[in-house]
Design a protein around this motif. Structure first.
Motif, PDB file in Angstrom:
ATOM      1  N   ASN A 114       0.847  -1.194   0.000  1.00  0.00           N
ATOM      2  CA  ASN A 114       0.000   0.000   0.000  1.00  0.00           C
ATOM      3  C   ASN A 114       0.876   1.236   0.000  1.00  0.00           C
ATOM      4  O   ASN A 114       1.864   1.300   0.730  1.00  0.00           O
ATOM      5  CB  ASN A 114      -0.863   0.044   1.269  1.00  0.00           C
ATOM      6  CG  ASN A 114      -1.937  -1.025   1.275  1.00  0.00           C
ATOM      7  OD1 ASN A 114      -3.056  -0.781   0.872  1.00  0.00           O
ATOM      8  ND2 ASN A 114      -1.580  -2.231   1.728  1.00  0.00           N
TER       9      ASN A 114
ATOM     10  N   GLN B 210       0.465   5.236   0.777  1.00  0.00           N
ATOM     11  CA  GLN B 210      -0.538   6.036   1.472  1.00  0.00           C
ATOM     12  C   GLN B 210      -0.104   7.465   1.740  1.00  0.00           C
ATOM     13  O   GLN B 210      -0.793   8.201   2.427  1.00  0.00           O
ATOM     14  CB  GLN B 210      -0.846   5.351   2.796  1.00  0.00           C
ATOM     15  CG  GLN B 210       0.445   5.171   3.575  1.00  0.00           C
ATOM     16  CD  GLN B 210       0.260   4.448   4.875  1.00  0.00           C
ATOM     17  OE1 GLN B 210      -0.669   3.686   5.039  1.00  0.00           O
ATOM     18  NE2 GLN B 210       1.153   4.725   5.812  1.00  0.00           N
TER      19      GLN B 210
ATOM     20  N   GLN C  53      -3.483   4.484  -1.740  1.00  0.00           N
ATOM     21  CA  GLN C  53      -4.564   4.958  -0.859  1.00  0.00           C
ATOM     22  C   GLN C  53      -4.707   6.480  -0.876  1.00  0.00           C
ATOM     23  O   GLN C  53      -5.635   7.008  -0.275  1.00  0.00           O
ATOM     24  CB  GLN C  53      -4.294   4.505   0.581  1.00  0.00           C
ATOM     25  CG  GLN C  53      -4.224   3.007   0.750  1.00  0.00           C
ATOM     26  CD  GLN C  53      -4.649   2.560   2.146  1.00  0.00           C
ATOM     27  OE1 GLN C  53      -5.152   3.323   2.952  1.00  0.00           O
ATOM     28  NE2 GLN C  53      -4.447   1.287   2.429  1.00  0.00           N
ATOM     29  N   SER C  54      -3.773   7.143  -1.542  1.00  0.00           N
ATOM     30  CA  SER C  54      -3.718   8.598  -1.433  1.00  0.00           C
ATOM     31  C   SER C  54      -4.018   9.297  -2.751  1.00  0.00           C
ATOM     32  O   SER C  54      -3.320  10.221  -3.143  1.00  0.00           O
ATOM     33  CB  SER C  54      -2.338   9.003  -0.904  1.00  0.00           C
ATOM     34  OG  SER C  54      -1.327   8.256  -1.580  1.00  0.00           O
TER      35      SER C  54
ATOM     36  N   GLU D 179      -8.725   9.756  -1.222  1.00  0.00           N
ATOM     37  CA  GLU D 179      -8.465  10.312   0.110  1.00  0.00           C
ATOM     38  C   GLU D 179      -9.233  11.615   0.259  1.00  0.00           C
ATOM     39  O   GLU D 179      -9.051  12.544  -0.524  1.00  0.00           O
ATOM     40  CB  GLU D 179      -6.968  10.560   0.310  1.00  0.00           C
ATOM     41  CG  GLU D 179      -6.669  11.164   1.683  1.00  0.00           C
ATOM     42  CD  GLU D 179      -5.189  11.426   1.928  1.00  0.00           C
ATOM     43  OE1 GLU D 179      -4.350  11.087   1.074  1.00  0.00           O
ATOM     44  OE2 GLU D 179      -4.889  11.998   3.005  1.00  0.00           O
TER      45      GLU D 179
ATOM     46  N   ARG E 269      -4.567   1.426   9.392  1.00  0.00           N
ATOM     47  CA  ARG E 269      -3.156   1.587   9.022  1.00  0.00           C
ATOM     48  C   ARG E 269      -2.373   1.923  10.292  1.00  0.00           C
ATOM     49  O   ARG E 269      -2.475   3.036  10.803  1.00  0.00           O
ATOM     50  CB  ARG E 269      -3.017   2.727   7.993  1.00  0.00           C
ATOM     51  CG  ARG E 269      -3.956   2.608   6.791  1.00  0.00           C
ATOM     52  CD  ARG E 269      -3.845   3.851   5.902  1.00  0.00           C
ATOM     53  NE  ARG E 269      -3.928   5.083   6.665  1.00  0.00           N
ATOM     54  CZ  ARG E 269      -5.066   5.724   6.935  1.00  0.00           C
ATOM     55  NH1 ARG E 269      -6.215   5.290   6.481  1.00  0.00           N
ATOM     56  NH2 ARG E 269      -5.034   6.822   7.665  1.00  0.00           N
TER      57      ARG E 269
END
Ligand SMILES: *Cc1c(COP(=O)(O)O)cnc(C)c1O
Length: 229
Positions: free
Chosen positions: A75, A77, A96-97, A123, A217
């Motif tokens: 991942n 992030q 994730q970002s 996000e 996380r």
């Protein structure tokens, strides 16, 4: 027992206890956040059963990515600079970002170049803190429309961070709003596509899970304090 083993076991217990308090009956996936911790810590966590790791910076991720000999889900992030997207897309299972329309378009373009459909989370900056990256909640419709038009990204859900309130209970409304937005997002995509609600870090993951997080996380509670160099 090693420190990581002990801490990880404690985190897993706390995740399970919070999960039981949640009204949503969700399963919770742990992403072990390894930024600023050495490869050996990552390897130990994987040997202890961790299946997903999270990194913030492309360069640090790349070093570990090249050196790690164990299978794991990667991942990313951290806020992405445009010029790092190509490398990010080459490595990340889940970004994730995705925190702006521009970065979504760049991820799509770079994924297209290598024939990949990149899984991403959008996000959102739910609390509106100026210091935080993330799409403003009001722009959700525009962000979803943009995502739908890009054939090399697949939105899997929503990621957010709550402000670092001293009174952790204050994070609850932020997570509650995120859950509500995530529920709205689900209606916009094919059944099952929007499956990830990633929220909760060391200081607030229990509240996040109580409010419906199905991915947390966690770094510090597993690996100890980070030493920034
Ligand atoms: C660093 C970081 C985490 C983990 O933070 P801890 O407080 O160490 O658990 C989680 N998510 C993001 C986006 C981060 O940058």
């Amino acid at each position: 027992m090693s420190e990581i083993k002990e801490r990880l076991a404690h985190v897993m217990d706390r995740i399970e206890a919070a999960r039981k308090r949640s009204p949503y009956g969700q399963k919770v996936t742990l992403v072990a956040v390894t930024k600023f911790h050495p490869l050996e810590d990552m390897e130990e966590a994987i040997h202890l059963g961790v299946t997903q790791v999270g990194e913030n910076r492309v360069q640090e991720m790349e070093e570990k990515y090249k050196a790690l000999k164990l299978p794991v889900i990667w991942n990313l992030q951290g806020h992405l600079q445009k010029n790092k997207v190509k490398k990010a897309v080459a490595m990340a299972d889940l970004i994730q970002s995705a925190d702006s329309l521009d970065i979504m378009k760049e991820i799509d373009r770079r994924a297209g170049e290598i024939g990949k459909v990149q899984d991403v989370l959008l996000e959102f900056n739910i609390s509106g803190e100026e210091s935080k990256h993330g799409l403003p909640p009001q722009s959700m419709k525009e962000a979803l429309d943009t995502a739908k038009a890009l054939s090399h990204i697949r939105v899997k859900g929503l990621m957010c961070m709550a402000p670092a309130y001293e009174d952790v209970e204050k994070t609850r409304p932020v997570f509650r709003k995120a859950h509500s937005m995530w529920t709205d997002m689900k209606k916009e995509f094919p059944e099952g596509q929007i499956s990830i609600l990633s929220m909760g870090m060391t200081h607030d993951f229990e509240i996040a899970i109580e409010e419906g997080a199905n991915m947390v996380r966690i770094g510090t509670a597993i690996f100890g304090e980070r030493h920034y160099h």
